[in-house]
Design an enzyme around this catalytic site. Structure first.
Site, PDB file in Angstrom:
ATOM      1  N   CYS A  43       0.891  -1.128  -0.012  1.00 14.13           N
ATOM      2  CA  CYS A  43      -0.022   0.065   0.087  1.00 14.13           C
ATOM      3  C   CYS A  43       0.968   1.179  -0.115  1.00 14.13           C
ATOM      4  CB  CYS A  43      -1.003   0.041   1.101  1.00 14.13           C
ATOM      5  SG  CYS A  43       0.075  -0.219   2.786  1.00 14.13           S
ATOM      6  N   ASP A  45       2.384   2.617   2.546  1.00 13.29           N
ATOM      7  CA  ASP A  45       2.276   3.344   3.834  1.00 13.29           C
ATOM      8  C   ASP A  45       3.536   2.917   4.708  1.00 13.29           C
ATOM      9  OD1 ASP A  45      -0.287   3.805   3.492  1.00 13.29           O
ATOM     10  OD2 ASP A  45      -1.136   2.442   4.753  1.00 13.29           O
ATOM     11  N   CYS A  68      -2.835   3.387   7.376  1.00 14.19           N
ATOM     12  CA  CYS A  68      -4.072   3.384   7.783  1.00 14.19           C
ATOM     13  C   CYS A  68      -4.426   3.313   9.105  1.00 14.19           C
ATOM     14  CB  CYS A  68      -4.603   1.979   7.078  1.00 14.19           C
ATOM     15  SG  CYS A  68      -3.870   0.644   7.704  1.00 14.19           S
ATOM     16  N   CYS A 111      -0.760  -4.771   7.513  1.00 13.55           N
ATOM     17  CA  CYS A 111      -0.493  -3.503   8.258  1.00 13.55           C
ATOM     18  C   CYS A 111       0.367  -3.970   9.718  1.00 13.55           C
ATOM     19  CB  CYS A 111      -1.768  -3.044   8.827  1.00 13.55           C
ATOM     20  SG  CYS A 111      -2.875  -2.887   7.372  1.00 13.55           S
TER      21      CYS A 111
HETATM   22 FE1  FES Z   1      -1.168   0.376   4.463  1.00 13.30          FE
HETATM   23 FE2  FES Z   1      -2.467  -0.559   6.422  1.00 13.30          FE
HETATM   24  S1  FES Z   1      -3.485  -0.253   4.527  1.00 13.30           S
HETATM   25  S2  FES Z   1      -0.401  -0.316   6.451  1.00 13.30           S
END
Ligand code: FES
Length: 137
Positions: A43, A45, A68, A111
């Site tokens: 993602c 992140d 997220c 995550c």
């Molecule tokens: Fe990216 Fe949770 S969707 S860390």
């Protein structure tokens, strides 16, 4: 996708009072601080986790998560698991422990992987500094 009540509560608690939930930053140059920064390929992140280690015990932790709600909840859950632990005990904590504690849905397991990888990197960074100190004469 429904988040579990535990994820929602963790996430909201952190948002309401970030300082009380270890959001922040230590000086990464401090020899007692180990910093782990990782990105999730799934993602994009990012999570940064910093440990303050004294005599092999994790005394304090700070984190920042650009991600997220379940990544933020995973970091917060992990921090509660880490405080007061030795580095070896911290290494035994896996993303499954975090995911189980939060009842993460399968689509959000990555995550919790982010949290596990950030602690691994933070421990490696601390040990690298510690080895450098030990060999410094
Ligand atoms: Fe990216 Fe949770 S969707 S860390």
């Amino acid at each position: 996708m429904a988040y579990s009540a535990k994820v929602v509560k963790r996430f909201e608690d952190v948002l309401k009072n970030p300082t009380a939930h270890s959001v922040g930053r230590f000086d990464p140059a401090d020899p007692h601080i180990g910093t782990g920064m990782v990105g999730a390929p799934a993602c994009g992140d990012v999570m940064r986790l910093q440990l303050k280690v004294v005599d092999n015990i994790i005394e304090d932790i700070k984190f920042k998560t650009y991600g997220c709600g379940s990544a933020i909840a995973s970091a917060s859950e992990l921090i509660d698991m880490l405080k007061g632990k030795t580095l070896e005990q911290a290494e035994d904590i896996t993303n499954k422990d975090i995911a189980n504690a939060l009842s993460l849905p399968p689509i959000k397991l990555h995550c919790s992987v982010l949290a596990e990888e950030s602690i691994e990197k933070a421990i490696a960074d601390y040990r690298r500094k510690d080895n450098y100190r030990s060999s410094d004469g």
